[in-house]
Enzyme design. Structure first.
Site, short mmCIF file in Angstrom:
data_model
loop_
_atom_site.label_atom_id
_atom_site.label_comp_id
_atom_site.label_asym_id
_atom_site.label_seq_id
_atom_site.Cartn_x
_atom_site.Cartn_y
_atom_site.Cartn_z
N LYS A 51 0.83 -1.22 0.00
CA LYS A 51 0.00 0.00 0.00
C LYS A 51 0.86 1.25 0.00
CE LYS A 51 -4.37 -1.66 0.83
NZ LYS A 51 -5.34 -2.20 1.74
N LYS B 125 -11.43 -4.75 -4.11
CA LYS B 125 -12.48 -3.73 -4.14
C LYS B 125 -11.90 -2.52 -4.85
CE LYS B 125 -13.63 -4.59 0.68
NZ LYS B 125 -12.34 -4.43 1.34
N LYS C 115 -4.49 -9.93 -7.10
CA LYS C 115 -5.69 -10.28 -6.33
C LYS C 115 -6.90 -9.49 -6.83
CE LYS C 115 -6.50 -8.43 -2.39
NZ LYS C 115 -6.68 -7.91 -1.05
P1 TYM Z 1 -10.45 -6.66 3.38
O1 TYM Z 1 -11.55 -5.71 3.63
O2 TYM Z 1 -9.38 -6.27 2.43
O3 TYM Z 1 -11.01 -8.04 2.90
C1 TYM Z 1 -12.07 -8.67 3.59
C2 TYM Z 1 -11.93 -10.17 3.60
O4 TYM Z 1 -12.02 -10.68 2.28
C3 TYM Z 1 -10.86 -11.41 1.97
N1 TYM Z 1 -10.53 -11.14 0.56
C4 TYM Z 1 -10.28 -12.08 -0.35
N2 TYM Z 1 -10.26 -13.41 -0.24
C5 TYM Z 1 -9.97 -14.10 -1.36
N3 TYM Z 1 -9.69 -13.52 -2.56
C6 TYM Z 1 -9.70 -12.19 -2.70
N4 TYM Z 1 -9.44 -11.63 -3.86
C7 TYM Z 1 -10.01 -11.40 -1.55
N5 TYM Z 1 -10.12 -10.07 -1.33
C8 TYM Z 1 -10.44 -9.93 -0.03
C9 TYM Z 1 -9.79 -10.89 2.90
O5 TYM Z 1 -8.76 -11.81 3.10
C10 TYM Z 1 -10.59 -10.64 4.14
O6 TYM Z 1 -10.79 -11.82 4.87
N6 TYM Z 1 -7.85 -5.88 7.51
C11 TYM Z 1 -8.97 -6.59 6.96
C12 TYM Z 1 -10.28 -6.26 7.62
C13 TYM Z 1 -10.25 -6.46 9.09
C14 TYM Z 1 -10.27 -7.70 9.77
C15 TYM Z 1 -10.25 -7.37 11.14
C16 TYM Z 1 -10.31 -9.03 9.34
C17 TYM Z 1 -10.23 -5.46 10.01
N7 TYM Z 1 -10.23 -6.02 11.26
C18 TYM Z 1 -10.27 -8.37 12.13
C19 TYM Z 1 -10.33 -10.01 10.34
C20 TYM Z 1 -10.30 -9.70 11.69
C21 TYM Z 1 -9.06 -6.23 5.49
O7 TYM Z 1 -8.59 -5.24 5.06
O8 TYM Z 1 -9.79 -7.10 4.75
#
Ligand code: TYM
Length: 336
Positions: A117, A202, A199
């Site tokens: 990032k 969003k 990947k």
């Molecule tokens: P985030 O918002 O980027 O993604 C949310 C969840 O979706 C999964 N994910 C994917 N899995 C497979 N293929 C993909 N292309 C893909 N894109 C996203 C991510 O692995 C995630 O599980 N930091 C975290 C959010 C968060 C969190 C937490 C997660 C904040 N606090 C506490 C678990 C526990 C994040 O940015 O995920």
């Protein structure tokens, strides 16, 4: 929540920086649904995590409510799970400060996502981006979490959370449970349809490589028909040399439950002209009912508000207990 006391706890979150994608659905939400009967479930909408990048406030608000509607529409039951918005539970920010004092500069600097990032947002490498995994550790540890169902890209953050918890426990005695990341067997890393080296993430609604949960059938079909494959014609799983096709096979496997062998047999001799629309249709069949239900829920703002208000109340009860314990351990005088 049913059987609150007996069951182990699953906790996870998604940050509402954009519309939910098929990646977050297959990597996270679908797995949460499967684990709900076995675990007490707490799901957060991580709005505080979203502002490490510049967000339009109106878009952040819209995404937050939309995300909650999609959680429910995906089959997660508000009667059985706790859903809340992170900024409604002030203990997250407070525990994050404490844990920051037990997180090392070196380990935070090594986080892959921080490095990625920072490279992408060279003009905005802010403190929040750097301490983001500490806030994530606070999220998880506030709720005595046993498992954290996430996609591959979050595994490193959950491991860091364990390290921070372990360090704290080492100084003050058993305080935090050590949580474990749980990844789906297939779908832990869904790749972009146009750049299968990257990947699926969003991003803005026009991105042809990402399937959004709110995309119409027509848009989904168009994106799959244009998905990048290779110059062969055979549907065969080879994650190294046939990245695009293997990604489509993984998606197809997730939404149909078919194994890679079954998929190879099904499309034997048929070519990508048949395979790609078949994947698109299977995805449409999965997402259509979710999208329709989410739209229905989104129209009912009073209902949504009742869900996140009740969720914040329940989450705060648990979080405040953990925070009090931590404040006592570190030596803060109890507030009268
Ligand atoms: P985030 O918002 O980027 O993604 C949310 C969840 O979706 C999964 N994910 C994917 N899995 C497979 N293929 C993909 N292309 C893909 N894109 C996203 C991510 O692995 C995630 O599980 N930091 C975290 C959010 C968060 C969190 C937490 C997660 C904040 N606090 C506490 C678990 C526990 C994040 O940015 O995920």
């Amino acid at each position: 929540m049913e059987d609150n006391v007996k069951k182990l706890i699953q906790y996870s979150a998604i940050k509402p920086t954009g519309s939910l994608t098929l990646g977050s659905y297959l990597g996270a939400i679908k797995n949460w649904c499967g684990l709900c009967s076995e675990y007490s479930s707490i799901f957060c909408i991580a709005d505080m995590h979203s502002i490490t990048i510049r967000m339009d406030p109106a878009v952040l608000r819209r995404n937050t409510l939309e995300q909650l509607a999609y959680y429910i529409a995906s089959g997660l039951d508000p009667e059985k799970c706790i859903f809340y918005i992170q900024s409604h539970v002030h203990e997250h920010a407070e525990l994050s400060w404490v844990l920051g004092c037990y997180s090392m500069f070196g380990e935070l600097s090594r986080m892959t996502q921080f490095k990625d990032k920072s490279a992408k947002n060279a003009d905005n490498i802010n403190g929040g981006l750097f301490t983001y995994p500490v806030l994530m550790a606070a999220d998880i540890l506030l709720y005595n979490t046993d498992i954290v169902p996430v996609g591959e890209d979050q595994r490193q953050h959950v491991e860091l959370c364990r390290d921070i918890a372990n360090r704290f426990n080492g100084v003050y005695g058993e305080t935090f449970k050590l949580p474990k990341a749980v990844l789906p067997k297939v779908g832990a890393k869904v790749m972009s349809l146009t750049e299968p080296d990257k990947k699926m993430s969003k991003s803005d609604d026009s991105d042809a490589g990402s399937i959004l949960l709110k995309d119409t059938d027509e848009v989904i079909m168009r994106k799959f028909k244009r998905a990048v494959t290779d110059c062969e014609t055979c549907v065969r799983f080879d994650a190294e040399n046939k990245k695009g096709v293997s990604n489509l096979m993984a998606i197809y496997s997730c939404v149909t439950g078919k194994s890679f062998d079954e998929i190879e047999r099904e499309f034997d001799g048929k070519g990508y002209g048949v395979f790609k629309p078949a994947v698109g249709e299977a995805v449409c069949d999965t997402l259509r009912p979710i999208r329709e239900e989410a739209n229905r829920i989104l129209a009912d703002k009073a209902y949504l508000e009742s869900v996140y208000a009740e969720g914040a109340r329940k989450a705060s009860q648990i979080a405040s207990r953990t925070l009090s314990k931590v404040y006592k351990k570190v030596g803060f005088v109890k507030k009268p």
